[in-house]
Design a protein around this motif. Structure first.
Motif, PDB file in Angstrom:
ATOM      1  N   PRO B   3      15.227  37.217  39.167  1.00  0.00           N
ATOM      2  CA  PRO B   3      13.775  37.118  38.930  1.00  0.00           C
ATOM      3  C   PRO B   3      13.452  35.922  38.030  1.00  0.00           C
ATOM      4  O   PRO B   3      14.259  35.542  37.167  1.00  0.00           O
ATOM      5  CB  PRO B   3      13.444  38.426  38.203  1.00  0.00           C
ATOM      6  CG  PRO B   3      14.573  39.346  38.516  1.00  0.00           C
ATOM      7  CD  PRO B   3      15.789  38.478  38.684  1.00  0.00           C
ATOM      8  N   PHE B   4      12.290  35.339  38.264  1.00  0.00           N
ATOM      9  CA  PHE B   4      11.892  34.192  37.428  1.00  0.00           C
ATOM     10  C   PHE B   4      10.372  34.177  37.271  1.00  0.00           C
ATOM     11  O   PHE B   4       9.643  34.721  38.110  1.00  0.00           O
ATOM     12  CB  PHE B   4      12.381  32.871  38.052  1.00  0.00           C
ATOM     13  CG  PHE B   4      11.855  32.620  39.447  1.00  0.00           C
ATOM     14  CD1 PHE B   4      10.650  31.967  39.657  1.00  0.00           C
ATOM     15  CD2 PHE B   4      12.582  33.058  40.559  1.00  0.00           C
ATOM     16  CE1 PHE B   4      10.175  31.761  40.945  1.00  0.00           C
ATOM     17  CE2 PHE B   4      12.108  32.851  41.847  1.00  0.00           C
ATOM     18  CZ  PHE B   4      10.893  32.199  42.045  1.00  0.00           C
ATOM     19  N   ALA B   5       9.921  33.553  36.195  1.00  0.00           N
ATOM     20  CA  ALA B   5       8.490  33.341  35.984  1.00  0.00           C
ATOM     21  C   ALA B   5       8.096  32.039  36.674  1.00  0.00           C
ATOM     22  O   ALA B   5       8.933  31.145  36.858  1.00  0.00           O
ATOM     23  CB  ALA B   5       8.193  33.262  34.495  1.00  0.00           C
ATOM     24  N   TYR B   6       6.835  31.951  37.060  1.00  0.00           N
ATOM     25  CA  TYR B   6       6.358  30.787  37.822  1.00  0.00           C
ATOM     26  C   TYR B   6       5.190  30.149  37.092  1.00  0.00           C
ATOM     27  O   TYR B   6       4.242  30.827  36.701  1.00  0.00           O
ATOM     28  CB  TYR B   6       5.932  31.242  39.216  1.00  0.00           C
ATOM     29  CG  TYR B   6       5.241  30.178  40.043  1.00  0.00           C
ATOM     30  CD1 TYR B   6       5.969  29.192  40.700  1.00  0.00           C
ATOM     31  CD2 TYR B   6       3.850  30.171  40.171  1.00  0.00           C
ATOM     32  CE1 TYR B   6       5.329  28.225  41.467  1.00  0.00           C
ATOM     33  CE2 TYR B   6       3.206  29.204  40.935  1.00  0.00           C
ATOM     34  CZ  TYR B   6       3.952  28.237  41.580  1.00  0.00           C
ATOM     35  OH  TYR B   6       3.321  27.284  42.332  1.00  0.00           O
ATOM     36  N   ARG B   8       2.494  26.893  37.499  1.00  0.00           N
ATOM     37  CA  ARG B   8       2.032  25.798  38.349  1.00  0.00           C
ATOM     38  C   ARG B   8       1.400  24.734  37.448  1.00  0.00           C
ATOM     39  O   ARG B   8       0.340  24.954  36.873  1.00  0.00           O
ATOM     40  CB  ARG B   8       1.011  26.305  39.365  1.00  0.00           C
ATOM     41  CG  ARG B   8       0.547  25.235  40.334  1.00  0.00           C
ATOM     42  CD  ARG B   8      -0.421  25.807  41.345  1.00  0.00           C
ATOM     43  NE  ARG B   8       0.203  26.841  42.151  1.00  0.00           N
ATOM     44  CZ  ARG B   8      -0.413  27.953  42.565  1.00  0.00           C
ATOM     45  NH1 ARG B   8      -1.654  28.187  42.226  1.00  0.00           N
ATOM     46  NH2 ARG B   8       0.239  28.825  43.301  1.00  0.00           N
ATOM     47  N   LEU B  28      10.224  22.254  40.052  1.00  0.00           N
ATOM     48  CA  LEU B  28      10.266  22.424  41.502  1.00  0.00           C
ATOM     49  C   LEU B  28       9.517  21.281  42.182  1.00  0.00           C
ATOM     50  O   LEU B  28       8.336  21.045  41.905  1.00  0.00           O
ATOM     51  CB  LEU B  28       9.616  23.760  41.890  1.00  0.00           C
ATOM     52  CG  LEU B  28       9.567  24.085  43.380  1.00  0.00           C
ATOM     53  CD1 LEU B  28      10.945  24.485  43.902  1.00  0.00           C
ATOM     54  CD2 LEU B  28       8.563  25.201  43.664  1.00  0.00           C
ATOM     55  N   GLY B  30      10.053  19.679  46.275  1.00  0.00           N
ATOM     56  CA  GLY B  30       9.959  20.307  47.592  1.00  0.00           C
ATOM     57  C   GLY B  30      10.719  21.620  47.649  1.00  0.00           C
ATOM     58  O   GLY B  30      10.390  22.511  48.419  1.00  0.00           O
ATOM     59  N   VAL B  35      15.632  25.869  45.970  1.00  0.00           N
ATOM     60  CA  VAL B  35      15.420  27.254  46.427  1.00  0.00           C
ATOM     61  C   VAL B  35      16.691  27.774  47.092  1.00  0.00           C
ATOM     62  O   VAL B  35      17.097  28.927  46.892  1.00  0.00           O
ATOM     63  CB  VAL B  35      14.204  27.342  47.372  1.00  0.00           C
ATOM     64  CG1 VAL B  35      14.102  28.725  48.011  1.00  0.00           C
ATOM     65  CG2 VAL B  35      12.921  27.016  46.614  1.00  0.00           C
ATOM     66  N   GLY B  46      15.067  30.850  34.408  1.00  0.00           N
ATOM     67  CA  GLY B  46      14.177  31.921  33.946  1.00  0.00           C
ATOM     68  C   GLY B  46      12.744  31.613  34.323  1.00  0.00           C
ATOM     69  O   GLY B  46      11.920  32.510  34.500  1.00  0.00           O
ATOM     70  N   ASP B  50       6.347  24.405  38.826  1.00  0.00           N
ATOM     71  CA  ASP B  50       6.002  23.773  40.110  1.00  0.00           C
ATOM     72  C   ASP B  50       5.271  22.454  39.842  1.00  0.00           C
ATOM     73  O   ASP B  50       4.198  22.437  39.235  1.00  0.00           O
ATOM     74  CB  ASP B  50       5.114  24.747  40.899  1.00  0.00           C
ATOM     75  CG  ASP B  50       4.776  24.245  42.295  1.00  0.00           C
ATOM     76  OD1 ASP B  50       5.087  23.083  42.618  1.00  0.00           O
ATOM     77  OD2 ASP B  50       4.185  25.037  43.061  1.00  0.00           O
ATOM     78  N   ARG B  53       1.633  20.159  42.406  1.00  0.00           N
ATOM     79  CA  ARG B  53       0.191  19.879  42.212  1.00  0.00           C
ATOM     80  C   ARG B  53      -0.048  18.799  41.157  1.00  0.00           C
ATOM     81  O   ARG B  53      -1.180  18.502  40.828  1.00  0.00           O
ATOM     82  CB  ARG B  53      -0.577  21.149  41.797  1.00  0.00           C
ATOM     83  CG  ARG B  53      -0.204  22.404  42.590  1.00  0.00           C
ATOM     84  CD  ARG B  53      -0.747  22.378  43.997  1.00  0.00           C
ATOM     85  NE  ARG B  53      -0.154  23.451  44.783  1.00  0.00           N
ATOM     86  CZ  ARG B  53      -0.834  24.508  45.256  1.00  0.00           C
ATOM     87  NH1 ARG B  53      -2.116  24.622  45.041  1.00  0.00           N
ATOM     88  NH2 ARG B  53      -0.216  25.440  45.975  1.00  0.00           N
TER      89      ARG B  53
END
Lengths: 220, 341
Positions: B3-6, B8, B28, B30, B35, B46, B50, B53
């Motif tokens: 599991p990981f936090a995301y 953006r 992250l 592409g 992945v 952890g 991304d 953007r």
């Protein structure tokens, strides 16, 4: 588990329990085939799994799950991509088209889908949805003038013209889609039949290529 | 996958701040490699930050005639860009020789540079690997290593760098711009110095510092009158990593080699800039004999393993062929012939 057992898709039972830390989940608006779906997803869920397990769009197939076979290919903002390597959380706001979205709203097939039927471009069919989505991408990329590894130097340097989809171009461009049934010849024929680009320099055009394997062609 | 936090990020500052508060995060791009590595359990961040953007997807021509490529530019778009196709064909060719159409539509310039080796022992967490877990040993050295390094490897690691694009960037004398580090500073590194040899620290693929972000790649103005070519040999006609590849840029003048860049892919832990060969060829009369001597001098440093000596011969033939093709086309003043895959 009685409730879960009534779910249309039994694999939903494997969804993480609500004990998963909120930190590891996100709310995502996935726009698929023209409809928006707001989902609360574990950040680990790939676009492929979201499509299949949450939206019941099971056309996109899970083959290798590592971006090597192309069975999961969908169109993202009009461009083909391996949905197994895209995390769903990153696709918030993207325009996704799956094989279910290629035909018309009345259920009739797209010209490419019809061409696959006409040219026997499928056997077991597991890889066909990915082949179809990939081929849509190939037709668009060639029309936009994108070169490939096999495009000749003069054409590769000229960004103003569409690329003519010869048999060699189709084979190179579809190399990210593997099919163990060996339906490649039919697929190449179907894609060629749907290719709109005309060679702007007919004099320089080699004889119409036979869309059959050439045993004399070196493989390296 | 763990599991990981995301997060953006929408700006470089935001991304760097997120890294500062979550050390050990991964950026992250592409994700076509990251992945996959997370699925294998090789990467277990952890937090995933991304960057897609962050507005880094421009290709700009600078007043000097240089080309600045944003790190978020997709491989497809870079390969198809009119200025890349006409001025830096070696870069377009290298990109198109790599991966599949689906992957090139997603993979980014920055991510391509930071992709990890495809050594199967690195990707298999049940096997020892000094690159994945320093100090555990190298499973490849005494096992299946047909695809592995013949130049610059160490006792600890024989992995090769998988990128085709990076080989061309090195030949073009590109520079890589970085943001971040301790104080959000910027710096730039020559593409030829960006990736490292394994030495005692195979876990470090590049000279990038923790938290730094690749923001762009700058190509110097194309050498007027120069020719360039990328050629790759692999086990199948398409969609496979290089057994050996060559990127070369050549300019002739007054019957001599005025400028030459020669870089090998698939042979080492980084794109292998053939400095010895370049030195011998620069100023030389461009003849077959000079090419042969220069390439042989470079590959004299090769130390093949039990099963991959064929790569040295492959690279030798490839480099000779690419250089003589460029010499011939420069002499004829016609476009370089494009070799078949």
């Amino acid at each position: 588990m009685a409730v879960a057992a009534r779910e249309r898709n039994p694999r939903r039972q494997a969804d993480p329990a609500p004990t998963t830390a909120a930190l590891h989940r996100s709310r995502v608006a996935l726009r698929v085939n023209g409809r928006t779906h707001v989902l609360d997803l574990d950040n680990r869920v790939t676009l492929l799994d979201a499509l299949r397990e949450r939206l019941d769009l099971t056309g996109s197939k899970k083959g290798c799950d590592h971006g090597q076979c192309g069975a999961c290919t969908v169109l993202v903002d009009g461009r083909r991509a391996n949905s197994c390597l895209l995390l769903a959380v990153t696709q918030d706001g993207s325009e996704i088209t799956t094989v279910e979205g290629l035909g018309a709203a009345d259920g009739s097939l797209s010209p490419l889908q019809q061409a696959f039927l006409d040219h026997d471009a499928l056997q077991c069919g597991y890889c066909t949805p990915g082949q179809l989505c990939s081929a849509v991408g190939v037709l668009r990329e060639a029309a936009a003038g994108h070169p490939s590894h096999v495009t000749d130097a003069a054409t590769a340097a000229d960004s103003t013209r569409p690329v003519v989809l010869t048999a060699e171009e189709i084979r190179e461009r579809l190399s990210g889609n593997l099919c163990r049934c060996g339906a490649y010849n039919g697929i190449a024929d179907a894609v060629a039949a749907c290719s709109a680009a005309e060679d702007p320099r007919p004099a320089a055009r080699p004889p119409a290529p036979a869309l059959r394997p050439d045993p004399t062609r070196p493989r390296t | 996958m763990k599991p990981f936090a995301y997060v953006r990020a929408t700006s470089l500052q935001e991304a760097a701040a997120a890294y500062a508060s979550h050390p050990g995060s991964r950026y992250l791009g592409g994700g076509t490699n990251l992945v996959d590595l997370m699925k294998h359990g090789v990467e277990t961040p952890g937090t995933l930050i991304d960057l897609t953007r962050v507005p880094l997807d421009d290709i700009q021509e600078l007043p000097t005639g240089a080309l600045r490529i944003g790190a978020g530019v997709r491989n497809t778009d870079l390969a198809a860009h009119p200025l890349v196709r006409t001025r830096y064909p070696v870069l377009s060719q290298a990109l198109l020789a790599g991966a599949s159409g689906q992957l090139r539509n997603v993979a980014t310039t920055g991510g391509n540079l930071l992709q990890r080796t495809r050594c199967p022992y690195f990707q298999d967490v049940s096997k020892p690997c000094n690159k994945r877990e320093p100090g555990t040993g190298c499973a490849a050295r005494d096992a299946v290593h047909r695809d592995h390094a013949v130049l610059g490897h160490s006792a600890h690691c024989i992995a090769t760098h998988p990128s085709d694009m990076a080989v061309a960037l090195s030949a073009l004398d590109a520079r890589i711009e970085l943001y971040g580090g301790e104080h959000g500073t910027t710096r730039e590194v020559a593409a030829a110095d960006f990736h490292r040899l394994p030495g005692e620290h195979p876990e470090r693929d590049t000279v990038i510092r923790p938290g730094e972000i690749v923001t762009s790649v700058v190509l110097p103005p194309a050498v007027p009158g120069s020719r360039s070519l990328y050629r790759k040999v692999r086990d199948r006609a398409s969609y496979a990593f290089a057994l050996a590849s060559v990127a070369a840029v050549l300019e002739l003048g007054d019957g001599r080699v005025r400028h030459v860049a020669l870089v090998f892919g698939g042979l080492a832990h980084r794109p292998w800039r053939a400095a010895a060969a370049e030195e011998r060829l620069t100023g030389a009369v461009p003849a077959d004999e000079a090419v042969r001597e220069a390439v042989d001098a470079e590959l004299a440093a090769a130390r093949p393993l039990r099963d991959n000596a064929f790569k040295v011969d492959l690279a030798r033939n490839l480099a000779r062929d690419v250089l003589t093709t460029l010499i011939r086309s420069a002499s004829d003043d016609g476009p370089p012939a494009r070799p078949r895959p």
